[in-house]
Design a protein around this motif. Structure first.
Motif: not given
Ligand SMILES: Cc1cc2nc3c(=O)[nH]c(=O)nc-3n(C[C@H](O)[C@H](O)[C@H](O)COP(=O)(O)O)c2cc1C
Length: 351
Positions: A229-252
Motif C-alpha cells: 500500500r505504501f509502494a503506491v503512494t505519492l511519496e513513494c520514491d519509485a517512478a510513476p511507471g513502477f506504481k502504475q505496474a502495481l495499479i494495473l496488476a490483476k490477481k492472476e
C-alpha cells in the motif's frame, strides 16, 4: 517498544531497491508511523558503485538517514537483509547514524546485537516467518548478548518481495499470518515475562485495510508492517511507471518467482519475468556482488539491476515486487490520506 512509542501501530515495510528511501520513510514518520529506508543496493546510483559498491552503499545510506532526519522528527528505521554481503558495514553505519530501529530478515540476524556499541539507542527487530526462528533468535541473543529483540516482525505468505517459506507452504493453512502471529506471540511471551519486558509482535503480509489491522491486533499483534500500500503512494520514491505496474496488476498477475537470492519472491508478472520463465537468460557481469546467496553462474539475471530498472519505471528491464493484495490497489494516494483511511476503517470496526 522499550522507550520508543509511535502514534499509530503502522510500520512501513522497507522496500528495495530504492522504493522506500528518505521520501517515503519521512512521510510515514510524519503521520506517526515508523518510516523505513531499505538498504539493499541503496547506493546503486552513486557514480562509483561499480568500482566501490561497499563505500557507495554506506555513503548513500548515511545520506538517506540524514535526509529523513531533516524531513521528520518521527521514527526512522532501516531494513538490512542478512543476505547482503555488506550486511555488517550497513548495520554499523546505521548505528553510527543513530537510526531508531534496524529491521533485519532474509536470513537469521543471529549476531545483530554484537554491533551495538555502548550507549547506542538503536532498537533491533528481526523479521521472521516462524515461531521456531523467533525462539532461536531469542535464545542465541540471550545466551551471547543477554539481549532480547526489541520487537519481531512476523511476515506471512501473502507479503510482497522475498518470502521466508517454501513454495508449497505458501497456500498451506498451517502457515497463515493469523496462525503465525498467534504462535510467535505465545512462543516469546514466557521469555519476555521472565525478563519483565514487552516484545511487541508486528504482523506483515497482505494487510490491506484498517479492518485487517484491527483483526490481526485482536489475535495478539501490537501493530502491522505494510509494504504494497505504501509502494503506491505519492511519496513513494519509485517512478510513476513502477506504481502504475502495481495499479494495473490483476490477481492472476501476482506470481511467485524463484529469486536469485535463493528464496521465493512475490512479484508482478511481466514480459521480463516471462522470458526468465522461458529460460531466456539475461547475461551479466556481477557488478556489485551484493548478495551472499546469489550464484552468478546460475542466476538468469542480476536482481539488483532488475529491481533498480523497475524503480525507475523501466519495467522492460526488470520487474516489481508486490504483495498478493496488490490487485486491489487502483489509485495513488498520499501517505496522509492512506493513513487517514486506514484509521477510519480501523475505528469503524468498533461500532
Ligand atoms: C516492492 C517491495 C520491495 C520489498 N523489499 C524488501 C526489502 O528490501 N527487504 C525486506 O525485508 N522486505 C522487503 N519487502 C517486504 C516488505 O517490507 C513488507 O514486509 C511486505 O511488503 C508486507 O506485505 P504487503 O506488501 O502485503 O503489505 C518488499 C516488498 C515490496 C512490495
Amino acid at each position: 517498544m522499550n522507550g520508543l512509542v509511535c502514534r499509530i501501530p503502522i510500520v512501513q515495510g522497507g522496500m528495495g531497491v530504492g522504493i522506500s528511501m528518505a521520501g517515503l520513510a519521512s512521510a510515514v514518520a510524519n503521520e506517526g508511523g515508523v518510516g523505513v529506508i531499505a538498504t539493499a543496493m541503496i547506493g546503486i546510483n552513486e557514480s562509483d558503485v561499480s568500482s566501490n559498491p561497499v563505500e557507495a552503499n554506506i555513503r548513500a545510506l548515511k545520506r538517506e538517514i540524514r535526509k529523513a532526519r531533516i524531513l521528520t522528527r518521527g521514527i526512522i528505521g532501516v531494513n538490512i537483509m542478512v543476505a547482503l554481503t555488506n550486511y555488517a558495514d550497513l548495520v554499523k553505519a546505521a548505528i553510527e547514524e543513530s537510526v531508531d530501529i534496524i529491521f533485519s530478515g532474509a536470513g537469521l540476524p543471529l549476531d545483530l546485537p554484537s554491533y551495538l556499541s555502548n550507549g547506542a539507542k538503536t532498537k533491533l527487530v528481526p523479521i521472521v516467518s516462524s515461531a521456531r526462528a523467533a525462539i532461536l533468535i531469542c535464545k542465541k541473543w540471550l545466551a551471547k548478548y543477554s539481549y532480547l529483540p526489541d520487537a519481531f516482525v512476523v511476515e506471512g505468505p501473502k507479503a510482497g518481495g522475498h518470502l521466508g517459506f517454501k513454495v508449497e507452504q505458501l497456500n498451506d493453512p498451517d502457515f497463515t499470518l493469523e496462525k503465525l502471529v498467534k504462535e510467535v506471540v505465545a512462543a516469546i511471551k514466557p521469555l519476555a515475562a521472565e525478563r519483565g519486558v514487552l516484545v511487541p509482535v508486528i504482523a506483515a503480509g497482505g494487510i490491506y485495510t484498517g479492518r485487517d489491522i484491527r483483526d490481526i491486533m485482536e489475535l495478539g499483534a501490537s501493530g502491522v508492517q505494510m509494504g504494497t500500500r505504501f509502494a503506491v503512494t505519492l511519496e513513494c520514491d519509485a517512478a510513476p511507471g513502477f506504481k502504475q505496474a502495481l495499479i494495473l496488476a490483476k490477481k492472476e498477475d501476482l506470481i511467485v518467482i524463484n529469486s536469485p537470492v535463493g528464496m521465493p519472491g512475490r512479484a508482478v508478472r511481466n514480459h521480463f519475468l516471462d522470458e526468465v520463465e522461458n529460460g531466456n537468460k539475461k547475461p551479466f557481469n556481477c557488478p556489485y556482488k551484493c548478495l551472499k546467496t546469489c550464484n552468478q553462474a546460475e542466476s538468469p539475471y542480476c536482481i539488483a539491476l532488475a529491481l533498480a530498472a523497475a524503480k525507475k519505471g523501466k519495467l522492460k528491464n526488470g520487474f516489481a515486487f508486490a504483495g498478493s493484495n496488490a490487485f486491489r490497489v487502483n489509485e495513488i494516494l498520499s501517505v496522509k490520506s492512506l493513513i487517514a483511511s486506514l484509521q477510519q476503517e480501523f475505528s469503524l470496526t468498533y461500532s
